[in-house]
Design an enzyme around this catalytic site. Structure first.
Site, PDB file in Angstrom:
ATOM      1  N   GLU A 180      52.879  48.040  24.774  1.00 26.71           N
ATOM      2  CA  GLU A 180      53.489  46.961  23.992  1.00 26.71           C
ATOM      3  C   GLU A 180      52.431  46.038  23.380  1.00 26.71           C
ATOM      4  O   GLU A 180      52.553  44.813  23.412  1.00 26.71           O
ATOM      5  CB  GLU A 180      54.462  46.161  24.865  1.00 26.71           C
ATOM      6  CG  GLU A 180      55.658  46.964  25.351  1.00 26.71           C
ATOM      7  CD  GLU A 180      56.658  46.135  26.139  1.00 26.71           C
ATOM      8  OE1 GLU A 180      57.832  46.509  26.183  1.00 26.71           O
ATOM      9  OE2 GLU A 180      56.247  45.108  26.720  1.00 26.71           O
ATOM     10  N   GLU A 257      61.343  52.479  27.104  1.00 25.45           N
ATOM     11  CA  GLU A 257      61.836  51.584  28.158  1.00 25.45           C
ATOM     12  C   GLU A 257      63.225  51.114  27.751  1.00 25.45           C
ATOM     13  O   GLU A 257      63.361  50.270  26.864  1.00 25.45           O
ATOM     14  CB  GLU A 257      60.919  50.365  28.350  1.00 25.45           C
ATOM     15  CG  GLU A 257      59.592  50.655  28.991  1.00 25.45           C
ATOM     16  CD  GLU A 257      58.807  49.366  29.283  1.00 25.45           C
ATOM     17  OE1 GLU A 257      59.428  48.284  29.351  1.00 25.45           O
ATOM     18  OE2 GLU A 257      57.573  49.467  29.431  1.00 25.45           O
TER      19      GLU A 257
END
Length: 773
Positions: A180, A257
């Site tokens: 991320e 995710e």
């Protein structure tokens, strides 16, 4: 001869098996993933090996298999494996090869996410604390020292796992590059460097990928990596992948995710997410042949000191990482499990069936354990070190635990204030052994009033390090006291110096070496020790609800933190770490217990919040008065998901920012905002580190944790939501911490289809002084 024939047959069988394994391949095809050139949808279960006792690893993997998953997804936690510089450890609960082999034993692929940064609500996002000993280090950048250390770590991981790539006979099918990163910075050079390190570590035979949010994936996207997206339950699936499909029309899609629940913070409500919403989101993806990884399928427990923290505002994580996942903290099936298993059974290939659900481990009650031995912290001081000036914990070669700073006042004072810059994270201030104050970083409590004190008064400041921040730039989170301590009398600051410093680490070898003596409950910080006998072992949940704040060790295992404020009141105690006969338990309580006793329960208590501070940001009877206030901007948002940026017609100076929603697109009474940025003089978002919510007219806290501070918690899947009544208008006021030149703002509505609660018409006010109530 017969023996020789048997041996030749066995050898042939082994060769055939090895050949079969060598033929296994995993690759990226046109719009799909391929195993041996056959399309496959990845159904991954995220679980974390250090959050599960090693004897329970296989059980949890079997649970994921029974849930309907075909893959296990794991982070590799750098700071777990290299707790001291150049001392790598992949044994016991850190044996990642064993973990992957167990997954392979049960026919599960593995996706490896080695970071170096992993987030995961884990101490410093998985980065080692000792990086912070270098005062000018800049982690997750091209800082030479950081890059050098990442290279050594990645090579160590490669030596463990590169041989387990699928075409080499293992089950590793993909490896992630960083994590991320678009939410942290824009630096393709850095991401490219990490990619090269992953390859140089030996991960050359399987696809590499990078994950981000749909709002950030373009910032650092590399052409030779697969791009995946992360988002939570309830998200609009088509909208999440809309831009990615434009950029990569032939790429297989994956939610790397899919957040099944959420994590708990000390002092905040227990988080849950609806099973129906989670299952619908997975169905939406499967119906579109979109692969996914369920974060978390099983959260487990953040044992010991490993819990991280968010910032702003600073908020440490609970020890339980139950996450409201389909498989509970103790490995039990839940309603989410059954609903998801039913769904996934509809997506099996002909002739396939799901395996039986493994039996849960036995659970026991433990009769009340009374502590009669104690070791007061102040009478068990370790060897001190001298320091002319205040320094953080890391400069004393200490990573975790508590640290005591001691000095004497150089002159008498008639009163005044002690100011600490800054307390990281929870402190007790004493004068000649008398408690003066408890200071909590969560509330930015860095000062306290002082009574008249004589020259030579002994001043003690005991600081407990909670988790290091695991998300955003604040991961440069040094512990203890980070800069200085001043006495301010009559407005004049005087810095204190000449400190004696005592370190209290979390190592079991340290806590068991204390001098325990028969004693009653202490009013000062103390370690407590007791033994208890068991006729049988099993999982249990130690009830810590009569204790203050601290940590627990059982038979040498650090099982977690406790804090009376909740919401967690019990600590999960795996039965594999208990033994028949005599067991030992040690408790460090920095605040002091009401009763020095513990009992083992059959069920956890994860949702008992006990605190004196209000849940919302509106005082009783408080009403915002905007009469006569100058409107800086009056406008209308565009309907739909995604960030929207609003530029003011002219810059305005101010410290207090008020956004007033006048109506909503769905014509209902509720307003909701996921994230909010204020743009500074350069047109870029100003730092949120010093932000606080001054006022919110309404916050929903009964149906979930939807408080107004969610608009600047850096988490796009959390949001502020008002209650259903009253109707619009709705207002939120943010103190930016200091005066800013404000040129506009950015707003992110909720991610769900239909964008519930999205504000339509709005007004903005910016003032140097606070608003009137």
């Amino acid at each position: 001869m017969k023996y020789l024939v048997v041996m030749l047959v066995l050898i042939c069988v082994c060769v055939m098996k090895a050949t079969a394994q060598e033929k296994q391949t995993f690759s990226i095809g046109n719009g799909s993933f391929l195993v041996n050139n056959e399309p496959v949808v990845i159904k991954a279960a995220e679980i974390h090996y250090p959050r599960i006792p090693e004897p329970y690893w296989e059980h949890r993997i079997q649970m994921c298999k029974a849930l309907g998953m075909n893959t296990i997804c794991i982070y590799i936690f750098w700071n777990l494996h290299e707790q001291r510089l150049d001392q790598f450890d992949f044994s016991g609960n850190k044996d990642i090869v064993k973990f992957c082999r167990l997954a392979q034993k049960h026919g599960m692929y593995v996706i490896v996410r080695p970071g170096p940064y992993v987030c995961a609500e884990w101490e410093m996002g998985g980065l080692p604390w000792w990086l912070l000993k270098k005062k000018d280090v800049k982690v997750r950048t091209m800082d030479p020292y950081f890059i050098e250390r990442v290279g050594k770590f990645m090579n160590a991981v490669g030596k463990q796992l590169a041989g387990l790539q699928i075409n080499r006979g293992g089950n590793v099918i993909m490896v992630q590059v960083e994590n991320e990163y678009g939410a942290y910075a824009t630096d393709k050079t850095y991401v490219s460097t990490i990619r090269d390190m992953v390859r140089n570590a030996g991960f050359t035979d399987v696809p590499l990928f990078q994950c981000d949010w749909n709002s950030t994936f373009k910032k650092n996207g590399l052409d030779d990596l697969l791009w995946t997206l992360n988002f939570g339950t309830g998200a609009n699936i088509d909208n999440q992948f809309k831009e990615l499909k434009k950029e990569r029309p032939d790429s297989p899609l994956m939610c790397s995710e899919f957040w099944s629940g959420w994590f708990d913070h000390w002092g905040r409500k227990h988080e849950t997410r609806a099973a129906k919403t989670m299952v619908q989101g997975i169905k939406d993806m499967l119906d579109r042949d979109i692969s996914f990884s369920l974060y978390m399928a099983h959260g487990g427990t953040t044992f010991g000191h490993w819990g991280g923290a968010n910032n702003p505002a600073y908020s440490a994580m609970c020890s339980s990482y139950d996450y409201d996942a389909p498989i509970s903290e103790a490995g039990w099936v839940t309603d989410k499990f059954h609903q998801l298993r039913t769904l996934l059974s509809n997506y099996l290939k002909p002739g396939e069936s799901l395996p039986a659900i493994p039996e849960s481990y036995p659970v026991i009650e433990v009769p009340e354990i009374h502590f009669t031995q104690a070791a007061p912290l102040f009478t068990n001081l370790p060897k001190s070190r001298q320091s002319a000036d205040i320094q953080p914990m890391e400069q004393f070669d200490q990573g975790w635990g508590s640290i005591l700073y001691r000095t004497t006042l150089p002159a008498s004072i008639k009163g005044g204030v002690i100011k600490i810059t800054e307390v990281h994270d929870w402190a007790l201030v004493f004068a000649d052994g008398k408690l003066l104050a408890r200071l909590d970083r969560r509330h930015r409590e860095f000062t306290t009033k002082l009574p008249p004190l004589k020259e030579g008064t002994r001043l003690d400041i005991l600081v407990e390090a909670m988790g290091r921040v695991n998300f955003g730039w604040s991961i440069h989170d040094r512990k203890g006291i980070t800069e200085k301590v001043e006495i301010i009398e009559n407005g004049i600051p005087t810095a204190l110096s000449n400190w004696e410093v005592y370190s209290f680490p979390v190592d079991y070898s340290f806590v068991c070496s204390m001098k325990y003596r028969k004693s009653e409950v202490q009013t000062m910080p103390a370690y407590y020790k007791a033994t208890f006998n068991l006729d049988k072992v099993g999982d249990t949940f130690f009830d810590m609800s009569t204790w203050g704040k601290g940590m627990v060790w059982v038979n040498g295992h650090a099982i977690g933190r406790f804090w009376e404020i909740g919401p967690q009141q019990t600590l999960y105690m795996p039965g594999c770490w208990l033994r028949k006969g005599k067991n030992e338990i040690i408790v460090l309580d920095l605040k002091g217990p009401r009763e020095a006793s513990v009992r083992g329960l059959e069920k956890p208590i994860l949702d008992m919040l006990r605190k004196n501070t209000p849940e919302t940001h509106r005082k009783e009877g408080q009403n915002l008065n905007l009469t006569g206030e100058k409107v800086v901007m009056h406008g209308r948002f565009t309907q739909g998901n995604g960030w929207q940026e609003i530029k003011f017609p002219f810059p305005v100076e101010g410290r207090y920012f008020c956004l007033e929603g006048l109506s909503s697109f769905d014509e209902k009474t509720v307003a909701a905002i996921a994230e909010l940025d204020v743009l500074g003089a350069d047109g870029l978002p100003v730092s949120r580190d010093a932000w606080s919510v001054v006022y919110a007219d309404s916050e929903e806290t009964d149906k979930g944790n939807f408080t107004a501070d969610k608009v600047f918690d850096l988490q796009e899947s959390t949001f502020w939501r008002t209650v259903e009544k009253p109707d619009f208008p709705h207002q939120i006021i943010i103190d930016l911490g200091e005066k800013q030149t404000v040129t506009g703002f950015k707003c992110l509505p909720r991610a769900e289809r239909g964008v519930p609660g999205q504000i339509k018409e709005y007004r903005v006010y910016v003032k140097i002084d606070n608003f009137k109530f």
